[in-house]
Design an enzyme around this catalytic site. Structure first.
Site, PDB file in Angstrom:
ATOM      1  N   GLY A  58       1.469  -1.466   0.134  1.00  0.00           N
ATOM      2  CA  GLY A  58       0.113   0.152   0.410  1.00  0.00           C
ATOM      3  C   GLY A  58       0.881   1.695  -0.149  1.00  0.00           C
ATOM      4  N   ASN A  89       1.555   3.230  -2.585  1.00  0.00           N
ATOM      5  CA  ASN A  89       0.351   3.632  -3.344  1.00  0.00           C
ATOM      6  C   ASN A  89      -0.319   4.661  -2.615  1.00  0.00           C
ATOM      7  OD1 ASN A  89       2.270   4.380  -6.408  1.00  0.00           O
ATOM      8  ND2 ASN A  89       2.206   1.773  -5.687  1.00  0.00           N
ATOM      9  N   LYS A 130      -6.128  -8.122  -8.860  1.00  0.00           N
ATOM     10  CA  LYS A 130      -6.902  -9.215  -9.444  1.00  0.00           C
ATOM     11  C   LYS A 130      -8.158  -8.393  -9.784  1.00  0.00           C
ATOM     12  CE  LYS A 130      -6.800 -12.525  -5.908  1.00  0.00           C
ATOM     13  NZ  LYS A 130      -6.844 -14.360  -6.914  1.00  0.00           N
ATOM     14  N   LEU A 131      -8.754  -9.043 -11.182  1.00  0.00           N
ATOM     15  CA  LEU A 131      -9.463  -8.051 -12.535  1.00  0.00           C
ATOM     16  C   LEU A 131     -10.758  -7.678 -11.457  1.00  0.00           C
ATOM     17  CD1 LEU A 131      -8.765  -7.855 -15.425  1.00  0.00           C
ATOM     18  CD2 LEU A 131     -10.352  -9.749 -15.872  1.00  0.00           C
ATOM     19  N   ASN A 134      -5.851   3.006 -12.229  1.00  0.00           N
ATOM     20  CA  ASN A 134      -4.638   1.981 -12.302  1.00  0.00           C
ATOM     21  C   ASN A 134      -3.720   2.383 -12.485  1.00  0.00           C
ATOM     22  OD1 ASN A 134      -4.256  -0.976 -11.173  1.00  0.00           O
ATOM     23  ND2 ASN A 134      -4.021  -1.147 -13.423  1.00  0.00           N
ATOM     24  N   HIS A 143       0.308   1.504 -13.071  1.00  0.00           N
ATOM     25  CA  HIS A 143       0.631   0.261 -13.594  1.00  0.00           C
ATOM     26  C   HIS A 143       2.360   0.453 -13.946  1.00  0.00           C
ATOM     27  CE1 HIS A 143       1.698  -3.785 -15.468  1.00  0.00           C
ATOM     28  NE2 HIS A 143       2.792  -2.772 -16.305  1.00  0.00           N
ATOM     29  N   ASP A 188      -4.921  -4.071 -17.440  1.00  0.00           N
ATOM     30  CA  ASP A 188      -4.118  -2.861 -18.465  1.00  0.00           C
ATOM     31  C   ASP A 188      -4.268  -1.953 -19.935  1.00  0.00           C
ATOM     32  OD1 ASP A 188      -1.785  -4.783 -16.365  1.00  0.00           O
ATOM     33  OD2 ASP A 188      -2.901  -3.332 -16.246  1.00  0.00           O
ATOM     34  N   GLU A 203       5.566   6.139  -9.738  1.00  0.00           N
ATOM     35  CA  GLU A 203       4.291   5.725  -9.398  1.00  0.00           C
ATOM     36  C   GLU A 203       3.951   6.574  -8.099  1.00  0.00           C
ATOM     37  OE1 GLU A 203       3.252   1.749  -8.873  1.00  0.00           O
ATOM     38  OE2 GLU A 203       5.658   1.629  -9.499  1.00  0.00           O
TER      39      GLU A 203
HETATM   40  C1  GRF Z   1       3.260  -1.481  -7.511  1.00  0.00           C
HETATM   41  O1  GRF Z   1       4.602  -1.669  -8.181  1.00  0.00           O
HETATM   42  C2  GRF Z   1       2.275  -1.400  -8.292  1.00  0.00           C
HETATM   43  O2  GRF Z   1       2.993  -0.715  -9.487  1.00  0.00           O
HETATM   44  C3  GRF Z   1       1.542  -2.810  -8.888  1.00  0.00           C
HETATM   45  O3  GRF Z   1       2.198  -3.127  -7.063  1.00  0.00           O
HETATM   46  C4  GRF Z   1       2.892  -2.563  -6.990  1.00  0.00           C
HETATM   47  C5  GRF Z   1       1.747  -2.069  -5.832  1.00  0.00           C
HETATM   48  O4  GRF Z   1       2.906  -1.506  -4.952  1.00  0.00           O
HETATM   49  N1  GRF Z   1       1.084  -3.075  -9.344  1.00  0.00           N
HETATM   50  P1  GRF Z   1       2.018  -0.896  -3.266  1.00  0.00           P
HETATM   51  O5  GRF Z   1       1.431  -1.925  -2.442  1.00  0.00           O
HETATM   52  O6  GRF Z   1       1.485   0.655  -3.696  1.00  0.00           O
HETATM   53  O7  GRF Z   1       3.508  -0.805  -2.290  1.00  0.00           O
END
Ligand code: GRF
Length: 193
Positions: free
Chosen positions: A14, A16, A93-94, A109, A111, A152, A181
């Site tokens: 988490g 992000n 997951k989708l 999303n 990526h 994606d 990100e």
């Molecule tokens: C990130 O690299 C994101 O792009 C990918 O999974 C990771 C999530 O990291 N889909 P976090 O859980 O936000 O630290």
């Protein structure tokens, strides 16, 4: 646009999600994160939500083995929190097609690569960075895109590049991409708002 009520879906640590929480607290957009949903009851993302008094919801195929109850629980959670933007932040997951249809053009999303390259089923986490290094590409980066029924695949909102260095391994590249990100995901939510 009325105030944002954001549901963040996350399966792992988490970071992000944390960048969204921090940006929201700094007033980056009008509104708040009203729910964090994870398929993984042990996800630290749920802990991050609890630390911020944000609803932390474990919704998974294990907890809800019958599909219609699983989808029903997800839709009920989103409705109860009057969600008008869904952000997938490391969600492995989708999304059920019923959710994609109901929230079309309101699902983002992040990526960890420059889509459309290195996207699609199985392309997540370290698999992405391994593939980029093996390809010999000299740049990588991160993408925020709208979500549709295909992994994606939706319209791209923001991309930012990072260099791939000769001595990079997947971990060092992942760390460089993750920093980007954390910048472009809140920026994308601000743009959406
Ligand atoms: C990130 O690299 C994101 O792009 C990918 O999974 C990771 C999530 O990291 N889909 P976090 O859980 O936000 O630290």
């Amino acid at each position: 646009m009325d105030e944002l009520s954001i549901a963040v879906f996350a399966s792992g640590g988490g970071t992000n999600l944390q960048s969204l929480i921090d940006s929201c607290k700094q007033g980056a957009w009008d509104g708040s994160i009203t729910a964090v949903i994870s398929n993984n009851s042990g996800a630290y993302a749920l802990e991050r939500a609890r630390n911020e008094n944000i609803a932390a919801c474990h919704i998974s195929g294990v907890k809800f083995p019958e599909r219609e109850r699983f989808v029903g629980e997800m839709l009920r959670t989103l409705e109860n929190h009057k969600v008008n933007l869904i952000v997938l932040a490391g969600y492995m997951k989708l999304l059920p097609v019923e959710v994609v249809r109901k929230y079309r053009n309101r699902i983002l999303n992040i990526h960890p690569a420059l889509l459309p390259k290195y996207g699609g089923k199985g392309m997540y986490g370290m698999n992405v960075h391994k593939a980029v290094i093996e390809s010999g590409d000299s740049i990588s980066g991160a993408t925020v895109h709208f979500v549709d029924e295909i992994f994606d695949h939706g319209v791209i909102l923001i991309q930012r590049t990072v260099p791939v260095l000769p001595d990079d391994d997947p971990e060092s590249l992942a760390a460089r991409v993750l920093k980007v990100e954390h910048k472009i995901l809140p920026a994308a939510v601000s743009m959406f708002a």
